[in-house]
Structure formats: structure tokens, C-alpha cells
Design an enzyme around this catalytic site. Structure first.
Site, PDB file in Angstrom:
ATOM      1  N   TRP A 100       0.835  -1.211   0.000  1.00  0.00           N
ATOM      2  CA  TRP A 100       0.000   0.000   0.000  1.00  0.00           C
ATOM      3  C   TRP A 100       0.863   1.252   0.000  1.00  0.00           C
ATOM      4  O   TRP A 100       0.582   2.220  -0.710  1.00  0.00           O
ATOM      5  CB  TRP A 100      -0.951   0.012   1.199  1.00  0.00           C
ATOM      6  N   ASP A 167      -1.438   7.229   6.024  1.00  0.00           N
ATOM      7  CA  ASP A 167      -2.499   6.278   5.689  1.00  0.00           C
ATOM      8  C   ASP A 167      -2.688   5.425   6.940  1.00  0.00           C
ATOM      9  O   ASP A 167      -1.811   4.649   7.311  1.00  0.00           O
ATOM     10  CB  ASP A 167      -2.048   5.423   4.492  1.00  0.00           C
ATOM     11  N   LYS A 191     -11.674  -1.165   7.345  1.00  0.00           N
ATOM     12  CA  LYS A 191     -10.784  -1.994   8.160  1.00  0.00           C
ATOM     13  C   LYS A 191     -11.147  -1.894   9.640  1.00  0.00           C
ATOM     14  O   LYS A 191     -10.945  -2.833  10.375  1.00  0.00           O
ATOM     15  CB  LYS A 191      -9.328  -1.587   7.955  1.00  0.00           C
TER      16      LYS A 191
HETATM   17  C1  LIG Z   1      -6.813  -1.776   2.483  1.00  0.00           C
HETATM   18  C2  LIG Z   1      -5.786  -0.717   2.491  1.00  0.00           C
HETATM   19  C3  LIG Z   1      -5.719   0.253   1.479  1.00  0.00           C
HETATM   20  C4  LIG Z   1      -6.636   0.245   0.296  1.00  0.00           C
HETATM   21  O1  LIG Z   1      -7.899   0.620   0.686  1.00  0.00           O
HETATM   22  P1  LIG Z   1      -9.106   0.775  -0.350  1.00  0.00           P
HETATM   23  O2  LIG Z   1     -10.112   1.518   0.466  1.00  0.00           O
HETATM   24  O3  LIG Z   1      -9.500  -0.599  -0.750  1.00  0.00           O
HETATM   25  O4  LIG Z   1      -8.610   1.573  -1.504  1.00  0.00           O
HETATM   26  C5  LIG Z   1      -4.752   1.229   1.594  1.00  0.00           C
HETATM   27  N1  LIG Z   1      -3.916   1.271   2.623  1.00  0.00           N
HETATM   28  C6  LIG Z   1      -3.945   0.355   3.611  1.00  0.00           C
HETATM   29  C7  LIG Z   1      -2.972   0.452   4.740  1.00  0.00           C
HETATM   30  C8  LIG Z   1      -4.884  -0.661   3.567  1.00  0.00           C
HETATM   31  O5  LIG Z   1      -4.925  -1.577   4.549  1.00  0.00           O
END
Ligand SMILES: *Cc1c(COP(=O)(O)O)cnc(C)c1O
Length: 357
Positions: A100, A167, A191
Site C-alpha cells: 500500500w 495512511d 478496516k
Molecule cells: C486496504 C488498504 C488500502 C486500500 O484501501 P481501499 O479503500 O481498498 O482503496 C490502503 N492502505 C492500507 C494500509 C490498507 O490496509
């Protein structure tokens, strides 16, 4: 049906209370006689949900007054682009701690000058790089606090000489965060904060407006701040479920209470991984995530991988297959996953050991 123990990496298990309230609202939203799926987002009843949701975020994370909380579509993946559009003028630095983080960097490189200041790909991202320098002339430094695929986590809020952007898709609301250390924080809700379909962003207002490029209306954070996340139709139902998830979290005692529980869940599972001769953890101990616990069969037991997946599936334990880039197993212990779920997995590991010793 007997209880299913959900360890999915995302979308996550959600609290039953949030599911029950959402089912009621699909039938009748706030006594309007209209389903939440059909309610106009231009009603006072809906405004109340938006207001409450923003207020809950601010309260749970003690977000300072000079920050805005907005809700968007497109997932964390679209934020990779938003961040570069809104913050990248000269150059940016990224910490490459996994797939990511790497994707975030790649999107920025499509917009301007961006590079990795440190990278842990040499050992398949099983650790968090340390001891690197952050140049003081960067527009921002981007980190991924929890690396969902590898089970590593940056557990403290770093002091950063340039605006820090994070993020936090997979560890937001799992522990206390000093929001004032960050220029902005973003993540997909699915998540830990709610269902798929809504993305949160927490932005210090004075960090915006510093780039010279044209920013398309929908990609400009200021559009969504000015219109209180309703420039266009918001993901109404996803926001509703997220709001109910936050209500549940506040009801059980908020961030400090959930962090204590999350730590207990992670400690319990890691202790079993370290004790059980059939399994071994993949992440360096000091960088272990409390949200995503990654482990593989110990050397000599590789052939038991599929058998353990079948063994656990028979006990209604689901979602523990590791990401294909790490293999083995990954148990995601997001907020709504409880001690009973963790105990079920630990018991399965112990019983599996008895069958194979
Ligand atoms: C799942 C995840 C993403 C991607 O998320 P989406 O909402 O599916 O685009 C990005 N960064 C991290 C750390 C993730 O766990």
C-alpha cells in the site's frame, strides 16, 4: 447457525449493535417512514447523522479544533492521488513499508517528484525501517502506520520536520493517536471504522492551498470541507453504518478501552504463536502490529498449511489465509473482533498441535 469467528483483513467484522441498528434503519430511518437507502441527503434527519458522525470522530480521537473531518468515496487508494494533488509542489518523501505504501508513492510519482526515504522490501517488508533522515525541504512525508499485509505497525506518533501525512486505514481508532503531529490522516473505513464505501480524511486546515497546480473540483479537499462532505451525494448508507460503529465504540469506553482490549487480543495470539512449535511469526517482534497478526508454519511443517486452514474452517474460523505475497496465515484483530474469537483461534492452534506432535 453457530458463531462464525471473522478474522477478515477487510471489510472487517462489525459490531452486532451497529448491524442491528442499520437493519432497523433500512426499514425506517429515524422515524421518517423512509428507508435510509432512499432518504434524501438534503434532509434535516440526514444532516443530524453527518453532524453526529463528525462529532464522534472528533471526540474519539480528541481531534484539535483546527482540523476538519471529511467523508469521501473512492477508498484509500484514491487518497494516494488526492494527497499528491493537494500537497505535492516540489518534492515529497515516502516510507516504503509495503504494497500500500508503494502504491501511494507510485501515484505521487505520476504527479511530481516523490521518492522513498527508506524501504523494507529487502526482507519482504517484515520490519519498519529506522534511522533514516527526513530532509527539511520536503512538501510532506508520507507513512503507512499499519501494514495490513505484513503485520507491521508504526505504533508511535513521530516528530517530523515537515508535514506528516499518514495512511491509517487499518489501525485508525485502534489506539490513541496524537492528531496534532499530522498534517493529515486518511483511510478506507472498512478496516476498523465501518463498512466499505466511505473513506475518512482528517485534515489540518492551514496545510491546504499551498500548491500552484489546478486541482480538479472533486479532488480538491477544500471542496469537501466547504460543503461538509456533501458537494455531491455522499455514500449515505456507509456513513450511517460508520456512525453506528462509532456509537458502539463510544459506548464501550472509547479509544483507551478498545486499545486495552486490542493489546490483550494481540498479546494472547502472539504468545501462542511464540509458544506453539508448529507456527512462527513473520514480522520482527518490535514492529508487530496489534491489528494484523501474520504467521506461517514453522520450518519443517510447511506442508501443514492447507490442513490448518481446513481445520480452522471446520471450527467456523474464517478469513485467516495470509495475503499471497506473504503466504501462511493472517488474523486481523480489528475492533469488533472479541476475545472469544481470539480464544477460538488459540484453541484451534493448540488442538492442531496435539494432532501433529
Ligand atoms: C486496504 C488498504 C488500502 C486500500 O484501501 P481501499 O479503500 O481498498 O482503496 C490502503 N492502505 C492500507 C494500509 C490498507 O490496509
Amino acid at each position: 447457525m453457530s458463531k462464525v469467528h471473522i478474522f477478515n483483513a477487510g471489510p472487517c467484522k462489525l459490531p452486532q449493535q451497529a448491524l442491528d441498528r442499520s437493519i432497523e434503519a433500512i426499514k425506517d430511518f429515524a422515524g421518517t417512514g423512509v428507508s435510509v437507502l432512499s432518504i434524501s441527503h438534503r434532509t434535516k434527519e440526514w444532516d443530524a447523522v453527518m453532524d453526529e458522525c463528525r462529532a464522534q470522530w472528533k471526540e474519539l480521537l480528541s481531534i484539535p479544533d483546527d482540523y476538519e473531518v471529511i467523508f469521501l468515496g473512492g477508498g484509500a487508494s484514491l487518497q494516494f492521488l488526492y494527497v499528491a494533488f493537494n500537497y505535492l509542489e516540489h518534492k515529497a518523501g515516502y516510507l516504503d513499508t509495503g504494497v500500500w505504501a508503494h502504491k501511494a508513492l507510485k501515484e505521487a510519482q505520476g504527479i511530481g517528484q516523490a521518492s522513498a526515504l527508506a524501504c523494507s522490501a529487502d526482507r519482504n517488508y517484515c520490519y519498519i525501517p529506522k534511522g533514516y533522515e527526513i530532509p527539511s525541504d520536503l512538501d510532506y512525508f508520507h507513512i503507512t502506520t499499519n501494514n495490513t499485509i505484513y503485520g507491521t505497525e508504526i505504533k508511535t506518533d513521530m516528530d517530523c520536520p515537515v508535514p506528516l501525512i499518514a495512511d491509517m486505514s487499518s489501525d485508525i481508532l485502534s489506539r490513541r493517536v496524537d492528531v496534532s503531529k499530522y498534517a493529515m490522516i486518511y483511510g478506507g473505513a472498512q478496516k476498523n471504522a465501518g463498512p466499505a464505501g466511505v473513506t475518512f480524511a482528517i485534515i489540518r486546515r492551514d496545510t491546504l492551498g499551498k500548491v500552484s497546480r489546478y486541482i480538479p473540483t472533486m479532488l480538491d479537499y477544500r471542496t469537501h470541507i466547504d460543503k461538509l462532505s456533501m458537494f455531491n451525494t455522499p455514500p449515505v448508507f456507509s456513513i450511517f453504518v460508520m456512525n453506528e460503529t462509532l456509537r458502539w465504540l463510544r459506548g464501550i469506553g472509547g479509544i483507551d478501552a478498545i486499545h486495552a482490549l486490542n493489546q490483550q487480543k494481540a498479546d494472547t495470539l502472539y504468545a501462542e504463536i511464540d509458544r506453539n512449535p508448529l507456527f512462527t511469526g513473520t514480522a520482527d517482534k518490535e514492529d508487530r502490529s496489534i491489528m494484523n497478526v501474520c504467521f506461517v508454519p514453522a520450518p519443517g511443517y510447511e506442508s501443514l498449511q492447507d490442513e490448518f486452514l481446513a481445520f480452522t474452517k471446520a471450527r467456523n474460523i474464517i478469513g485467516i489465509k495470509g495475503h499471497r505475497s506473504v503466504g501462511g496465515f493472517r488474523a486481523s484483530l480489528y475492533n469488533a473482533c472479541d476475545m472469544e474469537d481470539v480464544q477460538a483461534l488459540v484453541s484451534a492452534m493448540q488442538d492442531f498441535e496435539k494432532e501433529h506432535k
